[in-house]
Design an enzyme around this catalytic site. Sequence first.
Site, mmCIF file in Angstrom:
data_model
loop_
_atom_site.group_PDB
_atom_site.id
_atom_site.type_symbol
_atom_site.label_atom_id
_atom_site.label_comp_id
_atom_site.label_asym_id
_atom_site.label_seq_id
_atom_site.Cartn_x
_atom_site.Cartn_y
_atom_site.Cartn_z
ATOM 1 N N LYS A 54 0.913 -1.180 0.063
ATOM 2 C CA LYS A 54 -0.044 -0.019 0.017
ATOM 3 C C LYS A 54 0.955 1.208 -0.060
ATOM 4 O O LYS A 54 0.614 2.258 -0.870
ATOM 5 C CB LYS A 54 -0.882 0.042 1.406
ATOM 6 C CG LYS A 54 -1.908 -0.829 1.073
ATOM 7 C CD LYS A 54 -2.838 -1.163 2.411
ATOM 8 C CE LYS A 54 -3.863 -2.299 2.275
ATOM 9 N NZ LYS A 54 -4.527 -2.740 3.811
ATOM 10 N N GLN A 98 -4.151 -1.128 9.909
ATOM 11 C CA GLN A 98 -4.036 -2.334 9.199
ATOM 12 C C GLN A 98 -4.768 -3.421 10.260
ATOM 13 O O GLN A 98 -4.360 -3.571 11.355
ATOM 14 C CB GLN A 98 -2.466 -3.052 8.938
ATOM 15 C CG GLN A 98 -2.180 -4.220 8.199
ATOM 16 C CD GLN A 98 -3.138 -4.116 6.722
ATOM 17 O OE1 GLN A 98 -3.150 -3.165 6.057
ATOM 18 N NE2 GLN A 98 -3.789 -5.401 6.544
ATOM 19 N N ASP A 121 -10.374 4.279 5.121
ATOM 20 C CA ASP A 121 -10.650 2.738 5.022
ATOM 21 C C ASP A 121 -12.202 2.654 5.537
ATOM 22 O O ASP A 121 -12.743 1.506 5.262
ATOM 23 C CB ASP A 121 -10.052 1.814 6.323
ATOM 24 C CG ASP A 121 -8.839 1.076 5.523
ATOM 25 O OD1 ASP A 121 -9.050 0.677 4.320
ATOM 26 O OD2 ASP A 121 -8.113 0.387 6.294
#
Length: 296
Positions: A54, A98, A121
């Site tokens: 990412k 994450q 996200d």
Amino acid sequence: MTATVIDGQAVAERLRAEIAADAADFQAQYGYPPGLGVVLVGDDPASASYVRMKRRACEQAGIHSVAHLLPKESTQEEVEAAVEALNNDPGIHGILVQLPLPAHISEERVLGLVSLDKDVDGFHPINIGLLAMKGREPLFTPATPTGCMVLLQEAGAQLEGANAVVVGRSNIVGMPVALMLMKANATVTICHSRTRNMKDIIAQADVLVAAIGKPAFIKGDWLKPGAIVIDVGTNKVDDPSQPRGYRYVGDVDYESALEVAGAITKVPGGVGPMTITMLMLNTMKAARRLAQTITL
Ligand code: NAP
């Protein structure tokens, strides 16, 4: 019938070129780059690899990235402090925590702490709640489900009134993609580990999204002929013929599905590259929103 392959890699590359151009425009306009902040707790190799991918993709597109890499024994307070630092950093416009976090860390508390303006996200409960509500729109939608929706659009899926079946109900894939399909006016059925007669349900699906994490679980002869299949599953299986000794397969048995589906994504090269691209797109959106707020 041989299905059309929906090439997520090609779509992702096209979109990443557009994102890079937008990031360059942003830098020229404001004098600083868009910024993504990442929190990674622990040393799970898969999570560490996702974070590296990412960050690399962001850097290649001109999105600056900052990472808080915390040891697995970090306390709740330390993880929350990393999120707060990114919330308060004016050079950071999007925050990615994450997942999964180590078991002793409350994911709910950490995700709830991410600034709504920087929730690229889309996992903040308010954004998920807005996604679920009729007539409301979240600021950001989660990356993998958004990638699925873009691929459905690429495949020319007519979602309005279509029977859409989502297999899997996780917070990060199944549940939000089902909500997004419902917002797109599909008739949505969600299957999970307690579902009875899953084959009968899948046989009705004009659109199938598979996200269960079971290699080649859904067979081609379960599908409705012509169905559009988005395979989110990314399962590592042994393969001595490969230099690394393994390969990745989806949740759908690709070879048999190819004979029945109208269109299908590959694994790898389908949803995977789209997930990172959607995160980058959300980061650009967040950067523009925040920059406009500051300059107003
Ligand atoms: P997860 O949190 O483990 O959730 C799996 C879901 O599948 C659960 O809802 C579970 O039901 C359901 N399920 C499990 N076995 C089933 C069965 N035999 N029949 C019907 N439903 C079943 O997984 P996830 O995080 O959503 O990930 C799913 C897959 O997508 C994994 O392979 C993962 O690696 C992949 N993934 C890929 C990307 C990408 O970018 N390409 C991103 C995220 C995930 P219950 O709720 O009843 O337990």
